[in-house]
Design a protein around this motif. Structure first.
Motif, PDB file in Angstrom:
ATOM      1  N   ALA A   1       8.428  18.147-120.551  1.00 39.55           N
ATOM      2  CA  ALA A   1       7.231  17.978-121.406  1.00 39.55           C
ATOM      3  C   ALA A   1       7.321  18.972-122.424  1.00 39.55           C
ATOM      4  N   THR A   2       7.162  18.663-123.626  1.00 40.58           N
ATOM      5  CA  THR A   2       7.380  19.735-124.935  1.00 40.58           C
ATOM      6  C   THR A   2       5.978  19.724-125.422  1.00 40.58           C
ATOM      7  N   PHE A   3       5.675  20.899-126.021  1.00 41.21           N
ATOM      8  CA  PHE A   3       4.274  21.479-126.662  1.00 41.21           C
ATOM      9  C   PHE A   3       4.676  22.363-127.646  1.00 41.21           C
ATOM     10  N   GLN A   4       3.817  22.648-128.729  1.00 44.82           N
ATOM     11  CA  GLN A   4       4.068  23.480-129.812  1.00 44.82           C
ATOM     12  C   GLN A   4       2.722  23.983-130.289  1.00 44.82           C
ATOM     13  N   SER A   5       2.738  24.938-131.059  1.00 46.17           N
ATOM     14  CA  SER A   5       1.564  25.454-131.650  1.00 46.17           C
ATOM     15  C   SER A   5       2.094  26.615-132.790  1.00 46.17           C
ATOM     16  N   LYS A   6       0.859  26.670-133.683  1.00 47.05           N
ATOM     17  CA  LYS A   6       1.314  27.751-134.648  1.00 47.05           C
ATOM     18  C   LYS A   6      -0.005  28.655-135.005  1.00 47.05           C
ATOM     19  N   GLY A   7       0.037  29.922-135.342  1.00 49.39           N
ATOM     20  CA  GLY A   7      -1.084  30.737-135.479  1.00 49.39           C
ATOM     21  C   GLY A   7      -0.874  32.214-135.278  1.00 49.39           C
ATOM     22  N   PRO A   8      -2.094  32.788-135.536  1.00 54.27           N
ATOM     23  CA  PRO A   8      -2.069  34.355-135.507  1.00 54.27           C
ATOM     24  C   PRO A   8      -2.393  34.869-134.209  1.00 54.27           C
ATOM     25  N   TYR A   9      -1.773  34.413-133.225  1.00 58.75           N
ATOM     26  CA  TYR A   9      -2.338  34.642-131.570  1.00 58.75           C
ATOM     27  C   TYR A   9      -1.582  35.975-131.389  1.00 58.75           C
ATOM     28  N   LEU A  10      -0.556  36.458-132.008  1.00 63.71           N
ATOM     29  CA  LEU A  10      -0.055  37.814-131.676  1.00 63.71           C
ATOM     30  C   LEU A  10      -0.639  38.669-132.801  1.00 63.71           C
ATOM     31  N   ALA A  11      -1.796  39.154-132.680  1.00 64.81           N
ATOM     32  CA  ALA A  11      -2.574  39.748-134.063  1.00 64.81           C
ATOM     33  C   ALA A  11      -2.067  41.228-134.269  1.00 64.81           C
ATOM     34  N   PHE A  12      -1.462  41.803-133.374  1.00 65.53           N
ATOM     35  CA  PHE A  12      -0.820  43.150-133.692  1.00 65.53           C
ATOM     36  C   PHE A  12       0.533  43.601-132.840  1.00 65.53           C
ATOM     37  N   ARG A  13       0.947  44.498-133.331  1.00 64.65           N
ATOM     38  CA  ARG A  13       2.277  45.193-132.561  1.00 64.65           C
ATOM     39  C   ARG A  13       1.849  45.733-131.106  1.00 64.65           C
ATOM     40  N   GLY A  14       2.998  45.826-130.494  1.00 66.45           N
ATOM     41  CA  GLY A  14       2.795  46.633-129.298  1.00 66.45           C
ATOM     42  C   GLY A  14       3.419  45.327-128.201  1.00 66.45           C
ATOM     43  N   ARG A  15       3.246  45.731-126.864  1.00 69.64           N
ATOM     44  CA  ARG A  15       3.726  45.071-125.636  1.00 69.64           C
ATOM     45  C   ARG A  15       2.881  43.843-125.514  1.00 69.64           C
TER      46      ARG A  15
END
Length: 285
Positions: A247-261
């Motif tokens: 099963a395959t899924f995808q998405s796109k967006g600013p969910y990694l908003a900032f630098r870091g771990r």
């Protein structure tokens, strides 16, 4: 060519060098360029004076002694300016000083700092002899010149290094008897990213009933998970596994908003309502 013309040409050359260096790539540009320009001027005074002192020392020792007394004051001022502008520039280039230990630029900068500390020791020994009315020893001058050459070499290497670590696409894959999973995040930078998630469950279980992708910044206190909305899509890659349903899924967006771990958590509920949880950590710069 008069003194004023030579001075103007020198400052123009140093300004051009500052404009073409790392300083021009950071903001506020006026501040970083000014720091780099002052750094280059101080470096020119220190290195030029040292080379001139060595040349005069080989030809006229008494004159070298008089010049050394005058130059030692300018050398101290130049070195203090070098240390100050270098430290301020580093703080401006790097979001965190931990990057010094994660890039080649940081390694060479630490080498340069170590060489500079040796220059301080050498300059102190030279100044002690001058205070006693004695000429600098040949070995001390040669050591100072050698350190100058090593610093110039390190600066040459630094010019072609990036102060910031390079971000790369994030790829995570794990095999298991109950599930195979692949997560890809591209380009792997703060801001907009494309997310691709693939799940393989045993044929006996079939397609997953529910799939969730959650992201959480690490070391950010009480900040919780961010749910990434997923949409199923038709995958054309030939990455099937025998006896497993994909099963395959995808998405796109600013969910990694900032630098870091960050931690990526994948939660899959199969047709028997059994939940399987996988997670991976990564860092973006």
């Amino acid at each position: 060519m008069g003194v004023s013309a030579r001075l103007a040409w020198t400052l123009l050359a140093l300004g051009t060098e500052a404009w073409n260096g790392h300083a021009a790539a950071f903001s506020p540009e006026a501040y970083t360029l000014a720091l780099d320009f002052v750094h280059l001027v101080a470096a020119a005074v220190w290195s030029g004076g040292l080379v001139l002192l060595a040349a005069v020392w080989h030809r006229e020792r008494p004159e070298a002694g008089r010049f050394a007394i005058l130059f030692s004051k300018w050398a101290l001022l130049s070195f203090l300016l070098l240390a100050l502008t270098g430290a301020l520039s580093t703080l401006q280039y790097l979001p965190t000083l931990s990057y010094l230990f994660e890039t080649s630029w940081g390694t060479w900068l630490l080498i340069k700092v170590g060489l500079s500390l040796l220059v301080v020791v050498t300059a102190f020994l030279i100044r002690m002899r001058l205070r006693k009315g004695e000429l600098p020893r040949s070995g001390l001058l040669k050591a100072d010149l050698g350190l100058l050459g090593a610093i110039v070499l390190s600066v040459g290497v630094l010019t072609y290094q990036n102060p910031l670590p390079a971000n790369e696409p994030i790829s995570y894959h794990e095999m298991g008897t109950d599930m195979h999973v692949t997560l890809r995040i591209t380009p792997g930078v703060p801001g907009d990213n494309a997310f691709t998630l693939k799940i393989w469950l045993p044929d006996s279980v079939g397609a997953p009933k529910k799939v969730a992708l959650r992201l959480r910044p690490l070391g950010s206190g009480d900040v919780g998970f961010i749910d990434v909305p997923l949409e199923a899509y038709e995958d054309s890659e030939l990455d099937d596994f025998p006896d497993f349903t994909k099963a395959t899924f995808q998405s796109k967006g600013p969910y990694l908003a900032f630098r870091g771990r960050w931690e990526a958590q994948i939660r899959v509920t199969d047709s028997t309502d059994t939940e399987i949880v996988k997670s991976t950590t990564f860092r973006i710069y």
